[in-house]
Scaffold this active site. Structure first.
Site, PDB file in Angstrom:
ATOM      1  N   HIS A   1       0.845  -1.193   0.000  1.00  0.00           N
ATOM      2  CA  HIS A   1       0.000   0.000   0.000  1.00  0.00           C
ATOM      3  C   HIS A   1       0.886   1.251   0.000  1.00  0.00           C
ATOM      4  O   HIS A   1       1.933   1.283   0.650  1.00  0.00           O
ATOM      5  CB  HIS A   1      -0.927   0.004   1.221  1.00  0.00           C
ATOM      6  CG  HIS A   1      -1.988   1.050   1.104  1.00  0.00           C
ATOM      7  ND1 HIS A   1      -1.741   2.370   1.377  1.00  0.00           N
ATOM      8  CD2 HIS A   1      -3.266   0.974   0.676  1.00  0.00           C
ATOM      9  CE1 HIS A   1      -2.849   3.070   1.138  1.00  0.00           C
ATOM     10  NE2 HIS A   1      -3.789   2.241   0.715  1.00  0.00           N
TER      11      HIS A   1
ATOM     12  N   GLU B   1      -3.636   1.697  -7.391  1.00  0.00           N
ATOM     13  CA  GLU B   1      -4.069   2.837  -6.581  1.00  0.00           C
ATOM     14  C   GLU B   1      -3.120   4.004  -6.832  1.00  0.00           C
ATOM     15  O   GLU B   1      -2.037   4.069  -6.207  1.00  0.00           O
ATOM     16  CB  GLU B   1      -4.026   2.483  -5.089  1.00  0.00           C
ATOM     17  CG  GLU B   1      -4.930   1.341  -4.694  1.00  0.00           C
ATOM     18  CD  GLU B   1      -5.294   1.417  -3.217  1.00  0.00           C
ATOM     19  OE1 GLU B   1      -6.492   1.516  -2.936  1.00  0.00           O
ATOM     20  OE2 GLU B   1      -4.396   1.393  -2.357  1.00  0.00           O
TER      21      GLU B   1
HETATM   22  P1  13P Z   1      -9.468   6.375  -0.402  1.00  0.00           P
HETATM   23  O1  13P Z   1     -10.630   5.562  -0.865  1.00  0.00           O
HETATM   24  O2  13P Z   1      -9.702   7.105   0.878  1.00  0.00           O
HETATM   25  O3  13P Z   1      -8.944   7.261  -1.493  1.00  0.00           O
HETATM   26  O4  13P Z   1      -8.288   5.340  -0.071  1.00  0.00           O
HETATM   27  C1  13P Z   1      -7.956   4.385  -1.007  1.00  0.00           C
HETATM   28  C2  13P Z   1      -7.031   3.428  -0.399  1.00  0.00           C
HETATM   29  O5  13P Z   1      -5.927   3.771   0.005  1.00  0.00           O
HETATM   30  C3  13P Z   1      -7.480   2.041  -0.245  1.00  0.00           C
HETATM   31  O6  13P Z   1      -6.432   1.209   0.110  1.00  0.00           O
END
Ligand code: 13P
Length: 238
Positions: free
Chosen positions: A90, A159
């Site tokens: 992450h 992400e």
């Molecule tokens: P948000 O949905 O708050 O942007 O976060 C995404 C995230 O980091 C999920 O792991």
């Protein structure tokens, strides 16, 4: 599809338990088809007796069974609660907690040897996005250094760092382009994460290679999270 919530550093043990129970009840009532994951804080890990399609997972672990790593959690502590899904890579662990690619690969190897599901996160920061798709993809492929992409229990979450917790979602075109390129080399299911909300979920789930989402902020409200599961149930992918 996989609909996953990352609690990050939120919720107590008590609140987590009521959240998981509420989601579980909703899944059963809706007869949902989704694979639901809830990544809870380490202090809230427990045996939740989940339904088969819902798994509570760990946001983090140190790649040992046990040992002398003050403040860390080994796999033995996860196994006590029957944890079968973990997050690795992450952006908050990469960029805030300073986990290097080499360390992430060690965590990955360890989790793979334990045969648990790994939701492996990748994504570029804003300055790389501004350089265009080729720069984005070479940045992302470097995040696969040392990672065995043939692992059968791998799930990859794209992400973009600049979209996490900012309210800025990547455009559908941007998501489509990155997932398309990832799908050329990866057979793992691909998720999108970064400011996903009830309102933008449907269009994201319609993206060709998108097989689910990893949600932070908008998932911390249990009604909203259950609504997302319902939205996913209504999406038919051709
Ligand atoms: P948000 O949905 O708050 O942007 O976060 C995404 C995230 O980091 C999920 O792991």
């Amino acid at each position: 599809m996989i609909i996953a919530s990352n609690f990050k550093t939120n919720y107590t043990r008590e609140k987590t338990k009521s959240f998981v129970c509420a989601v579980q009840a909703a899944i059963q009532e809706m007869k949902s088809m989704q694979e639901v994951r809830i990544f809870v804080p380490a202090t809230a890990l427990d045996s939740f007796h989940e339904v088969a399609s819902l798994h509570v997972g760990a946001q983090n672990f140190y790649p040992v069974d046990n040992g002398s790593f003050t403040g860390e959690i080994g796999f033995e502590q996860l196994e006590e609660f029957g944890i079968t899904t973990v997050l690795i890579g992450h952006s908050e662990r990469r960029h805030i907690l300073g986990e290097t690619q080499e360390f992430l690969a060690r965590k990955y190897d360890f989790a793979q040897a334990k045969n648990v599901e790994i939701v492996y996160c990748v994504g570029e920061p804003k300055e790389i996005r501004e350089k265009g798709i080729d720069a984005v993809m070479s940045y992302i492929w470097e995040q696969f250094d040392g990672i065995d992409i043939s692992y059968s229990r791998l799930v990859v979450a794209y992400e973009p760092v600049w979209a996490i917790g900012t309210g800025l979602t990547a455009s559908i075109g941007d998501i489509e382009e990155v997932l398309e390129r990832l799908a050329e080399k990866l057979s793992a299911p691909l998720l999108y994460g970064g400011s996903v909300k009830v309102d933008n979920l449907e269009s994201i789930l319609h993206v060709k290679h998108c097989e689910g989402v990893l949600v932070g902020t908008a998932s911390w409200n249990e009604e909203a999270f259950c609504k997302m599961i319902a939205v996913a149930d209504a999406v038919k992918k051709g």
